[in-house]
Motif scaffolding. Structure first.
Motif, short mmCIF file in Angstrom:
data_model
loop_
_atom_site.label_atom_id
_atom_site.label_comp_id
_atom_site.label_asym_id
_atom_site.label_seq_id
_atom_site.Cartn_x
_atom_site.Cartn_y
_atom_site.Cartn_z
N GLY A 212 -20.10 60.69 -155.80
CA GLY A 212 -19.49 60.92 -154.50
C GLY A 212 -18.41 59.91 -154.16
N ALA A 213 -18.83 58.74 -153.63
CA ALA A 213 -17.89 57.72 -153.16
C ALA A 213 -17.80 56.56 -154.14
CB ALA A 213 -18.32 57.20 -151.79
N ALA A 214 -16.59 55.99 -154.26
CA ALA A 214 -16.39 54.84 -155.14
C ALA A 214 -17.20 53.64 -154.68
CB ALA A 214 -14.91 54.48 -155.19
N THR A 215 -17.58 53.62 -153.40
CA THR A 215 -18.39 52.51 -152.89
C THR A 215 -19.77 52.48 -153.55
OG1 THR A 215 -19.02 53.94 -151.03
CG2 THR A 215 -17.24 52.35 -150.66
N ASP A 216 -20.26 53.63 -154.00
CA ASP A 216 -21.54 53.64 -154.72
C ASP A 216 -21.41 52.90 -156.05
OD1 ASP A 216 -22.82 55.15 -152.75
OD2 ASP A 216 -22.18 57.04 -153.66
N SER B 293 -19.19 50.59 -156.67
CA SER B 293 -18.98 49.19 -156.32
C SER B 293 -20.32 48.50 -156.06
CB SER B 293 -18.08 49.10 -155.09
OG SER B 293 -17.85 47.75 -154.75
N ALA C 82 -9.27 56.83 -159.08
CA ALA C 82 -10.56 56.91 -158.40
C ALA C 82 -11.43 55.69 -158.66
CB ALA C 82 -11.29 58.18 -158.83
#
Length: 296
Positions: free
Chosen positions: A84-88, A90, A119
């Motif tokens: 989903g999100a690149a923060t995951d 990170s 991404a």
């Protein structure tokens, strides 16, 4: 929750990585890739997943970490992906960087499309990585060009370490920290002082540049690694001094191992170094984006 995977999850992990890259048939490609896996248990121990509640996978990464007793304290990341999100991603990488002791981190991104690279970048840049273009080069010492006008080389010793740091600082434009300097000496393994050189026109003259090497494989047909090379700013109006420095230092290696090869990885933004190396006979083996995090 973050955990490593079981051996029977390895094919699924690879398929998730290939799916993130946009492969047309990630499951089939992962199945074929498993044929090259000789130790599924060891490989699975290096694969980590970030899960949400309900055991839903969010992000994954493959980690090759150094052992505490290793001279080479580089940690390598690969097979990065997120759902989903690149923060995951990170969050996962931040956990792994704290979990494994290291001095530097390298994340080469082979066969990654510009879209996937865009991404991935926020997750890495947010953790202090620098994005660069890497070029792998290799040279056979049996093809060494004529020496021409040689430079006088001086090998490293404890007494002249400050001299070496000073020449490096003048060549690179910044003073290396003690942590960076110690890491550079052991970039690919044990430090060999006799393979670190500063060069000058004559014994009674100031150094004009430096060339640092390390052995990857010793012997008459061994493999050396060119860690760093450069000349002072006043000699950069042409490539001649750097060429003389490289040829002079490679002659020293050829005297030890006449049939050896030299490998190097150039990640500098200035393409001139690659051009100079290729003009000496270095062959380009690959070019790809890489994210690095080095000691400061």
């Amino acid at each position: 929750m973050i955990r490593s995977i079981a051996p029977d999850e390895l094919e699924w992990f690879l398929a998730s990585s290939y799916d993130f890259l946009g492969h047309s048939d990630p499951r089939a490609f992962a199945r074929r890739s498993m044929r090259a896996v000789h130790d599924p248990l060891a490989e699975a121990d290096r694969c980590f997943i970030l899960f949400a509640e309900g055991d839903v996978p969010l992000a994954g990464a493959y980690v090759l970490a150094p052992e505490p007793e290793d001279d080479d304290q580089n940690l390598y990341l690969s097979n990065l992906w997120f759902k989903g999100a690149a923060t995951d991603l990170s969050k996962l990488l931040s956990h792994l960087l704290h979990k494994f002791d290291h001095e530097a981190v390298h994340c080469p991104l082979y066969n990654v499309s510009p879209g996937r690279l865009e991404a991935l970048a926020p997750a890495l840049l947010g953790l202090g990585f620098e994005g660069r273009q890497a070029v792998d080069l290799e040279f056979s010492l049996s093809d060494l060009p004529p020496l021409g006008l040689p430079l006088v080389l001086e090998a490293w010793s404890e007494e002249n370490d400050a001299l070496f740091q000073g020449v490096f600082e003048q060549g690179e434009g910044y003073r290396p920290s003690e942590a960076f300097w110690a890491w550079l000496k052991r970039w690919r393994g044990p430090f060999h002082p006799n393979l670190w050189f500063v060069a000058s026109e004559a014994l009674d003259q100031e150094p004009v540049g430096y060339a640092f090497y390390g052995p990857l494989q010793e012997g008459i047909d061994g493999v050396y690694y060119l860690t760093a090379a450069g000349v002072l700013a006043e000699h950069r109006d042409s490539s001649e001094m750097l060429r003389r420095l490289l040829i002079s230092s490679m002659q020293e290696l050829a005297a030890i191992s006449p049939f050896a090869r030299i490998q190097t990885l150039v990640t500098q933004r200035d393409p001139k170094l690659v051009d100079i190396l290729e003009s000496l006979g270095f062959e380009r083996r690959g070019k790809y984006p890489v994210f690095v995090k080095q000691p400061r």
